[in-house]
Design an enzyme around this catalytic site. Structure first.
Site, short mmCIF file in Angstrom:
data_model
loop_
_atom_site.label_atom_id
_atom_site.label_comp_id
_atom_site.label_asym_id
_atom_site.label_seq_id
_atom_site.Cartn_x
_atom_site.Cartn_y
_atom_site.Cartn_z
N HIS A 11 0.84 -1.20 0.00
CA HIS A 11 0.00 0.00 0.00
C HIS A 11 0.88 1.26 0.00
CE1 HIS A 11 -3.84 2.05 0.40
NE2 HIS A 11 -3.21 2.91 1.19
N MET A 55 -8.36 6.55 -5.33
CA MET A 55 -7.74 5.47 -4.55
C MET A 55 -6.32 5.91 -4.24
SD MET A 55 -10.00 3.02 -4.45
CE MET A 55 -8.97 1.65 -3.97
N HIS A 85 -1.64 3.67 -8.62
CA HIS A 85 -2.21 2.97 -9.77
C HIS A 85 -2.21 3.89 -10.98
CE1 HIS A 85 -5.60 5.34 -8.24
NE2 HIS A 85 -6.14 5.24 -9.45
N CYS A 113 12.44 16.09 -31.45
CA CYS A 113 13.89 15.85 -31.55
C CYS A 113 14.65 17.17 -31.43
CB CYS A 113 14.25 15.14 -32.85
SG CYS A 113 13.83 13.38 -32.88
N PHE A 170 -10.41 32.47 -16.53
CA PHE A 170 -9.68 32.83 -17.74
C PHE A 170 -9.21 31.59 -18.49
CE2 PHE A 170 -5.63 34.12 -19.85
CZ PHE A 170 -6.20 34.95 -20.80
ZN LIG Z 1 11.61 12.91 -32.78
ZN LIG Z 2 -3.70 -0.67 -0.84
#
Ligand SMILES: [Zn+2]
Ligand SMILES: [Zn+2]
Ligand SMILES: [Zn+2]
Length: 344
Positions: free
Chosen positions: A123, A172, A176, A209, A318
């Site tokens: 947890h 939760m 996750h 890139c 806005f």
């Molecule tokens: Zn790229």
């Molecule tokens: Zn948990």
């Protein structure tokens, strides 16, 4: 001289408009606003949803639908992929009369898939506390789910995202991610694809890139430079301390992630998220994957990336009205602080 004129601002507090090269979105940088009483760029530390029993934890309280994928393949589970109990979309046709998915030009049935990736049996509420092997399986599960949904010709896009902290939408606390497959390409993705394509047509280069090169050449936007990945602050981020994580080798689809890349990406993400917590005061945040649509050919213009978006401000009238965000921290300053935290 006008007696009502405000005194001139120091250069690092002057405001500036910037347009994101890829999406075309405008951002107003207003460092001076950070000084107003509610304008702190450092938010309250994130809070987690509280429950008596966590259904994601193993044990008597474990209460989740049968998993669609389990990692690793043998032995005790480290990562479970389950259908969302309260899905936004469903994997069944709500109306079987229609032979085609489309109801009209502007209508589709709420068809799709909505899954939850449970990240580890412990947890933990902070993904940076995950064991490397668990986190690696989380990333591999993203890759596998996208590959699986690509087999369903009715699906066009798979969104993978993570909410950390209640303010960022996590209902939760147990760490996750979520996966939503849709029979259309969401607008934000469509806009990025179009912007990247336009840039490519103009310059014959991938716009992502270009930003990676600027960062690895010692640019002010650099946060982390690892062998296969770069973390940078984009040119026109909507939120203070927003970061993008990109593979250095050009790739438009996350599905092509190699196991070696997944292993390295775990360390890169953990470093970036720890730097965010150290720099921006443990904010709630979302991170999400932007990847090319399902079954598309490798694109020379689009480059998959993960956007880390902290809740360092509260969008108000806005922003909702115009789609123009106000950011109180210039990305070059944010990158400098994040870079220092990532190195320490
Ligand atoms: Zn790229
Ligand atoms: Zn948990
Ligand atoms: Zn993006």
């Amino acid at each position: 001289m006008d007696p009502h004129a405000a005194p001139p601002l120091p250069p690092d507090e002057q405001s500036e408009f910037r347009q994101d090269v890829i999406s075309g979105r405008w951002v107003i940088f207003a460092p001076e606003r950070a000084r107003r009483p509610l304008g702190q760029s450092k938010p309250q530390p994130r809070q987690n949803a509280v429950r008596d029993v966590c259904p994601f934890c193993p044990g008597p309280g474990h209460d989740v639908p049968p998993p669609t994928a389990v990692y690793p393949a043998a032995g005790p589970w480290q990562v479970l992929v389950i259908p969302n109990k309260f899905p936004a979309v469903r994997p069944i046709m709500p109306d079987t009369r229609g032979l085609t998915l489309r109801v009209s030009m502007y209508q589709l049935p709420g068809f799709g898939a909505h899954e939850v990736v449970i990240e580890g049996p412990d947890h933990l509420t902070d993904p940076t506390e995950l064991a490397d092997d668990v986190y690696r399986h989380v990333l591999l599960s993203y890759r596998d789910r996208i590959r699986t949904f690509a087999d369903d010709k009715r699906m066009d896009y798979v969104s993978v995202f993570k909410n950390v902290g209640a303010e960022a939408g996590a209902s939760m606390a147990h760490t996750h991610s979520q996966v939503i497959a849709t029979p259309f390409i969401p607008n934000n993705i469509r806009d990025e694809l179009a912007g990247a394509d336009a840039h490519f047509k103009r310059k014959q280069r991938c716009v992502f890139c270009d930003q990676i090169k600027a960062a690895t050449d010692g640019g002010a936007c650099r946060v982390i430079d690892s062998p296969r990945f770069v973390v940078l602050c984009p040119f026109a981020p909507r939120f203070a301390y927003e970061m993008w994580v990109l593979p250095k080798a050009h790739a438009s689809r996350f599905e092509t992630l190699t196991d070696a890349e997944a292993t390295e990406l775990v360390g890169v993400l953990k470093r970036a998220l720890r730097a965010l917590d150290a720099t921006a005061g443990v904010p709630a945040y979302n991170y999400y994957l932007h990847t090319a649509p399902l079954r598309t050919d490798p694109s020379p213009s689009f480059h998959w990336h993960i956007e880390i978006v902290p809740r360092t401000a509260r969008p108000a009238g806005f922003e909702w009205s115009t789609g123009v965000f106000i950011n109180t921290v210039m990305p070059e300053r944010a990158a400098k602080e994040l870079r220092a935290a990532a190195q320490s």
